[in-house]
Motif scaffolding. Structure first.
Motif, short mmCIF file in Angstrom:
data_model
loop_
_atom_site.label_atom_id
_atom_site.label_comp_id
_atom_site.label_asym_id
_atom_site.label_seq_id
_atom_site.Cartn_x
_atom_site.Cartn_y
_atom_site.Cartn_z
N LEU A 82 -38.10 -2.66 10.89
CA LEU A 82 -37.54 -2.71 12.37
C LEU A 82 -37.83 -1.64 13.07
O LEU A 82 -37.68 -0.76 12.80
N THR A 83 -38.78 -2.48 13.09
CA THR A 83 -39.42 -1.34 14.84
C THR A 83 -39.03 -0.96 15.80
O THR A 83 -39.19 0.74 16.34
N ASN A 84 -37.53 -1.44 15.69
CA ASN A 84 -36.54 -1.37 17.09
C ASN A 84 -35.65 0.28 16.38
O ASN A 84 -34.70 0.25 17.15
N TRP A 85 -35.92 -0.20 15.29
CA TRP A 85 -35.15 1.02 14.68
C TRP A 85 -34.15 2.30 15.36
O TRP A 85 -33.37 3.13 15.69
N GLY A 86 -35.84 2.73 16.01
CA GLY A 86 -35.18 4.74 16.50
C GLY A 86 -34.26 4.13 17.67
O GLY A 86 -33.80 4.82 18.58
N ASN A 87 -34.09 2.85 17.96
CA ASN A 87 -33.46 2.98 19.36
C ASN A 87 -31.68 3.15 18.96
O ASN A 87 -31.27 3.38 20.53
N ILE A 88 -31.58 3.07 18.10
CA ILE A 88 -29.97 4.05 17.32
C ILE A 88 -29.99 4.73 18.14
O ILE A 88 -30.65 5.53 17.04
N ASN A 89 -28.52 5.47 18.39
CA ASN A 89 -27.88 6.93 18.61
C ASN A 89 -28.42 8.15 17.48
O ASN A 89 -27.39 6.68 16.05
N THR A 90 -28.83 8.32 16.83
CA THR A 90 -29.09 9.03 15.81
C THR A 90 -27.77 9.13 14.89
O THR A 90 -27.81 10.04 13.63
N ILE A 91 -26.82 9.83 15.80
CA ILE A 91 -24.90 10.04 15.57
C ILE A 91 -24.67 8.35 14.34
O ILE A 91 -24.22 9.50 13.46
N TYR A 92 -25.71 7.65 14.96
CA TYR A 92 -25.08 6.28 14.17
C TYR A 92 -26.22 6.17 12.95
O TYR A 92 -25.19 5.94 11.87
N SER A 93 -27.14 6.51 13.42
CA SER A 93 -28.13 5.74 12.71
C SER A 93 -28.20 6.98 11.17
O SER A 93 -28.75 6.14 10.69
#
Length: 370
Positions: A116-127
């Motif tokens: 998932l190249t876009n995994w970093g678009n998720i706020n780290t509070i959630y991811s």
């Protein structure tokens, strides 16, 4: 992929068509036909996937999205368990606090975030929260979040009073507050400095029982403050509209709807913190179209305007960074929290649920009866 644009007018225009598509019985039931080149089969809730995104994704990739609506985590679990080891679904929607049930039953595949190249678009509070990592693996892509909040009528309560759960017990508002009693028990444990998930006390059940008794007694002591223990989101909405209450513990979804309708209400996560849950998109174990499932998830996480559309459609908070840039001021107030507020948000976890609810359920009845 082409730039994804959505506005309120366009969303309204497409909602009816989207509902028709989502309601269609499109999941393949045949074992022989469960794997189809160029498809991805999804079980999810109504309005979780915006119709504009469905159309764009299908046009850009040639992969057809086939959606089956679900309305209950238990029903979804039973259906998936019955279908294994040959499920008809690729992606399903699981609430984070139900992960263990699905994982321990072998129904989910770990998420390979490298795909998932876009995994970093998720706020780290959630991811990167601990609820999402079990046995060293991540088990879902967080997409939408719900939270227990402190809500108030802005014409009758000053925002400066709402930084703490203390305001729920201020004699000034006696008889003008309401809450969901079982959910409030967890929040009140946190308010008093304890672990409302009770994971810290799994090896010390006597301590767990002591904490529940202390919380129960505190709530009984303050029972006279409460106008009503309510059950549903519609109920608390009506109580605010009728001005039966001016303060409440509530889930953010019903409060967001009131804000969007222009009612004078606001919400926060007080300084002592609160609890929430995450809806995640998970890949089924033995998913028939796993490659297409990863293509879908990566596209869904690609741009914050997709997250904004998901928030508008569902009423829940998007987990993606940058969503507020694509929401109006009113939409932002209805569907977002500050970073400081989010830092106080913990997530429900299931490890200690058996012990917890053996203690909490009787305590709830004792509070009602007191």
């Amino acid at each position: 992929m082409t730039k994804f644009h959505i506005n309120r007018r366009r969303l309204i225009q497409t909602s009816a068509a989207g509902a028709a598509i989502l309601a269609a019985p499109s999941i393949l039931r045949s074992r022989e036909a469960r794997a189809q080149e160029g498809t991805v089969n999804i079980w999810t809730y109504a309005n979780f996937i915006p119709q504009d995104f469905i159309s764009e994704f299908q046009n850009e990739t040639g992969i057809q999205i086939q959606v089956r609506l679900v309305d209950d985590q238990g029903k979804q679990f039973n259906l998936l368990a019955a279908e294994q080891p040959q499920p008809t679904v690729d992606i399903l929607t699981v609430a984070g606090h139900r992960f263990l049930q699905f994982i321990e039953s072998g129904l989910l595949a770990p998420i390979d975030t490298d795909r998932l190249t876009n995994w970093g678009n998720i706020n780290t509070i959630y991811s990167e929260s601990d609820w999402g990592t079990i046995n060293g693996e991540k088990w879902g892509a967080p997409v939408l979040s719900g939270a227990e909040v402190l809500a108030w009528n802005t014409e009758m309560v000053d925002a400066s009073e709402t930084t703490s759960w203390d305001v729920m017990f201020d004699p000034k508002y006696q008889g003008q507050t309401a809450y969901i009693i079982q959910d409030m028990m967890s929040v009140m444990m946190l308010y008093k400095g304890y672990d409302g998930n009770m994971i810290e006390y799994m090896d010390d059940p006597e301590r767990a029982a002591e904490i529940v008794r202390e919380t129960r007694d505190f709530m009984i002591e303050n029972k006279g403050m409460v106008r009503k223990f309510y059950d549903s989101g519609a109920e608390i909405q009506q109580m605010f509209i009728n001005q039966d209450v001016v303060l409440a513990h509530a889930w953010n979804g019903p409060i967001s709807k009131l804000i969007m309708d222009g009612f004078p209400i606001d919400m926060t996560i007080p300084k002592e913190g609160s609890y929430g849950f995450i809806y995640t998109f998970n890949i089924a174990e033995n998913a028939p179209n796993a490659d297409n499932a990863y293509t879908f998830l990566d596209a869904l996480l690609a741009r914050p305007e997709i997250g904004a559309a998901m928030t508008r459609a569902s009423g829940y908070l998007s987990t993606m960074n940058g969503v507020n840039d694509h929401l109006s001021e009113l939409e932002q107030r209805a569907s977002s929290f500050t970073e400081e507020e989010l830092e106080g948000l913990q997530f429900f976890r299931a490890e200690a649920n058996e012990m917890k609810y053996q203690l909490v359920d009787p305590a709830v009845e004792e509070i009602k009866a007191a």
